[in-house]
Design an enzyme around this catalytic site. Structure first.
Site, PDB file in Angstrom:
ATOM      1  N   TYR A  92       3.646  54.088  68.898  1.00  0.00           N
ATOM      2  CA  TYR A  92       4.457  54.237  70.158  1.00  0.00           C
ATOM      3  C   TYR A  92       4.833  52.810  70.503  1.00  0.00           C
ATOM      4  CZ  TYR A  92       5.498  55.987  75.026  1.00  0.00           C
ATOM      5  OH  TYR A  92       6.260  55.944  76.274  1.00  0.00           O
ATOM      6  N   ASN A  96      19.109  57.458  76.706  1.00  0.00           N
ATOM      7  CA  ASN A  96      18.378  57.875  75.417  1.00  0.00           C
ATOM      8  C   ASN A  96      16.730  57.748  75.898  1.00  0.00           C
ATOM      9  OD1 ASN A  96      19.860  57.829  73.094  1.00  0.00           O
ATOM     10  ND2 ASN A  96      20.245  55.570  73.326  1.00  0.00           N
ATOM     11  N   ALA A 113       5.113  50.181  68.612  1.00  0.00           N
ATOM     12  CA  ALA A 113       6.116  49.657  67.573  1.00  0.00           C
ATOM     13  C   ALA A 113       7.596  50.471  67.737  1.00  0.00           C
ATOM     14  CB  ALA A 113       5.554  50.177  66.106  1.00  0.00           C
TER      15      ALA A 113
HETATM   16  P1  NAP Z   1       7.785  64.455  78.945  1.00  0.00           P
HETATM   17  O1  NAP Z   1       7.615  64.762  80.209  1.00  0.00           O
HETATM   18  O2  NAP Z   1       6.841  64.558  77.895  1.00  0.00           O
HETATM   19  O3  NAP Z   1       9.452  64.986  78.465  1.00  0.00           O
HETATM   20  C1  NAP Z   1       9.777  64.678  77.087  1.00  0.00           C
HETATM   21  C2  NAP Z   1      11.035  65.078  77.146  1.00  0.00           C
HETATM   22  O4  NAP Z   1      11.562  64.585  75.771  1.00  0.00           O
HETATM   23  C3  NAP Z   1      11.368  66.658  77.224  1.00  0.00           C
HETATM   24  O5  NAP Z   1      12.713  66.901  77.827  1.00  0.00           O
HETATM   25  C4  NAP Z   1      11.505  66.975  75.516  1.00  0.00           C
HETATM   26  O6  NAP Z   1      11.970  68.286  75.460  1.00  0.00           O
HETATM   27  C5  NAP Z   1      12.101  65.646  75.045  1.00  0.00           C
HETATM   28  N1  NAP Z   1      11.937  65.767  73.604  1.00  0.00           N
HETATM   29  C6  NAP Z   1      10.851  65.404  72.907  1.00  0.00           C
HETATM   30  N2  NAP Z   1      10.851  65.213  71.493  1.00  0.00           N
HETATM   31  C7  NAP Z   1      12.283  65.597  71.412  1.00  0.00           C
HETATM   32  C8  NAP Z   1      13.101  65.628  70.485  1.00  0.00           C
HETATM   33  N3  NAP Z   1      12.669  65.578  69.086  1.00  0.00           N
HETATM   34  N4  NAP Z   1      14.574  65.745  70.574  1.00  0.00           N
HETATM   35  C9  NAP Z   1      14.949  65.977  71.776  1.00  0.00           C
HETATM   36  N5  NAP Z   1      14.148  66.060  72.806  1.00  0.00           N
HETATM   37  C10 NAP Z   1      12.846  65.734  72.623  1.00  0.00           C
HETATM   38  O7  NAP Z   1       8.180  62.772  78.973  1.00  0.00           O
HETATM   39  P2  NAP Z   1       8.442  61.944  80.187  1.00  0.00           P
HETATM   40  O8  NAP Z   1       7.185  61.273  80.615  1.00  0.00           O
HETATM   41  O9  NAP Z   1       9.348  62.210  80.869  1.00  0.00           O
HETATM   42  O10 NAP Z   1       9.030  60.590  79.179  1.00  0.00           O
HETATM   43  C11 NAP Z   1      10.371  60.340  79.199  1.00  0.00           C
HETATM   44  C12 NAP Z   1      10.577  58.801  78.350  1.00  0.00           C
HETATM   45  O11 NAP Z   1       9.859  57.848  79.108  1.00  0.00           O
HETATM   46  C13 NAP Z   1      10.035  58.888  76.746  1.00  0.00           C
HETATM   47  O12 NAP Z   1      10.747  58.470  76.091  1.00  0.00           O
HETATM   48  C14 NAP Z   1       8.508  58.200  77.175  1.00  0.00           C
HETATM   49  O13 NAP Z   1       8.249  57.501  75.981  1.00  0.00           O
HETATM   50  C15 NAP Z   1       8.883  57.154  78.199  1.00  0.00           C
HETATM   51  N6  NAP Z   1       7.900  56.785  79.102  1.00  0.00           N
HETATM   52  C16 NAP Z   1       7.196  57.556  79.754  1.00  0.00           C
HETATM   53  C17 NAP Z   1       6.145  57.125  80.502  1.00  0.00           C
HETATM   54  C18 NAP Z   1       5.220  57.914  81.128  1.00  0.00           C
HETATM   55  O14 NAP Z   1       4.196  57.504  81.768  1.00  0.00           O
HETATM   56  N7  NAP Z   1       5.381  59.122  81.455  1.00  0.00           N
HETATM   57  C19 NAP Z   1       5.710  55.571  80.652  1.00  0.00           C
HETATM   58  C20 NAP Z   1       6.584  54.918  79.617  1.00  0.00           C
HETATM   59  C21 NAP Z   1       7.680  55.402  78.867  1.00  0.00           C
HETATM   60  P3  NAP Z   1      11.376  69.768  75.410  1.00  0.00           P
HETATM   61  O15 NAP Z   1      11.137  70.082  77.033  1.00  0.00           O
HETATM   62  O16 NAP Z   1      12.270  70.698  74.825  1.00  0.00           O
HETATM   63  O17 NAP Z   1       9.820  69.421  74.790  1.00  0.00           O
END
Ligand code: NAP
Length: 242
Positions: free
Chosen positions: A154, A88, A156
């Site tokens: 976020y 997830n 929460a």
């Molecule tokens: P990202 O590069 O912005 O990628 C987000 C991904 O989620 C994309 O594949 C996007 O699809 C998909 N997505 C967004 N909304 C969606 C929805 N409603 N239904 C299905 N798919 C959806 O983000 P990331 O940095 O890789 O983050 C991945 C996870 O890690 C997230 O849960 C984020 O909160 C967590 N996280 C990230 C960081 C960080 O520093 N980067 C830190 C802590 C936690 P599309 O390409 O189609 O838009």
């Protein structure tokens, strides 16, 4: 029975790195995403380059009906398939001080980052319990552990995801299904665009942002048989930042 791993938000960032890593580990990977067809196609080609097999499955994880119907239709068209690993990962952030935060931004983040856990996990849990096999890996955040100003929505959502991880882990441990959370700090993806990188780096003991692959390697380990006794945990990947 062919085993699959489903990665939500697999089109970009951490999700893409997880897809590639799991493909290398021999899983057939289902790459979920919501809108970016081009990025999803690139992930699929990188999964194939890594010697794996992948499929795209586009649906909105914040929409309970869409999750149920997409996953139901997929299972019907793959009667011999079993999704034994669920990551997830899909998430968004809509930062603002609570004083100025619009209701829409509160609900959008709670729906995408927390309700999605219910929407996607619920339909996949019964087969895992029946097969007595499963790995659920929730991508949470440092924000969900300590709370970060400007991210009450976020924090929460991710805090709720951490609590849900611990609760579900206890429900399904007797059926050999593990549930863990990974709490990344700052990882170099589209999500951190626009942040003041230099000032943030100076606060991180490792003095750099993490790479998506550094989160993916932990997700890959948690998906193995070797990780069978690790459940209900929140593991940080944050360069020492708390
Ligand atoms: P990202 O590069 O912005 O990628 C987000 C991904 O989620 C994309 O594949 C996007 O699809 C998909 N997505 C967004 N909304 C969606 C929805 N409603 N239904 C299905 N798919 C959806 O983000 P990331 O940095 O890789 O983050 C991945 C996870 O890690 C997230 O849960 C984020 O909160 C967590 N996280 C990230 C960081 C960080 O520093 N980067 C830190 C802590 C936690 P599309 O390409 O189609 O838009």
């Amino acid at each position: 029975m062919t085993e699959y791993a489903l990665v939500t938000g697999g089109s970009r960032g951490i999700g893409r790195a997880v897809c590639i890593r799991l493909a290398r580990q021999g899983f057939n990977v289902i790459i979920n995403y919501v809108s970016n067809d081009e990025a999803a196609a690139l992930t699929l080609s990188q999964v194939e380059e890594a010697g794996g097999k992948g499929e795209l499955l586009k649906f909105d994880v914040s929409d309970c009906q869409a999750c149920a119907s997409s996953l139901g239709a997929w299972q019907e068209s793959h009667p011999d398939a079993f999704i034994s690993v669920l990551v997830n990962n899909a998430g968004v952030r809509k930062d603002n001080l609570l004083l100025w935060m619009e209701q829409e931004d509160w609900y959008r983040v709670i729906s995408t980052d927390l309700n999605s856990f219910y929407n996607v996990t619920r339909p996949l849990l019964q087969p895992m319990v029946l097969h007595k096999k499963g790995r659920i890996i929730n991508i949470a955040s440092l924000s969900g552990l300590k709370g970060l100003p400007g991210q009450t929505n976020y924090s929460a959502a991710k805090g709720g995801l951490i609590a849900a991880t611990k609760a579900l882990a206890q429900e399904v441990a007797p059926r050999k299904v593990t549930v863990n959370a990974i709490a990344p700090g700052f990882i170099d993806t589209d999500m951190v665009e626009g942040l003041d990188e230099d000032s943030l780096k100076s606060q991180i003991p490792a003095r750099r942002f993490g790479k998506p692959e550094e989160v993916a390697s932990l997700a890959a380990f948690l998906s193995t048989d070797e990780a069978a006794y690790i459940t209900g945990q929140v593991i940080s990947v944050n360069g020492g930042l708390y």
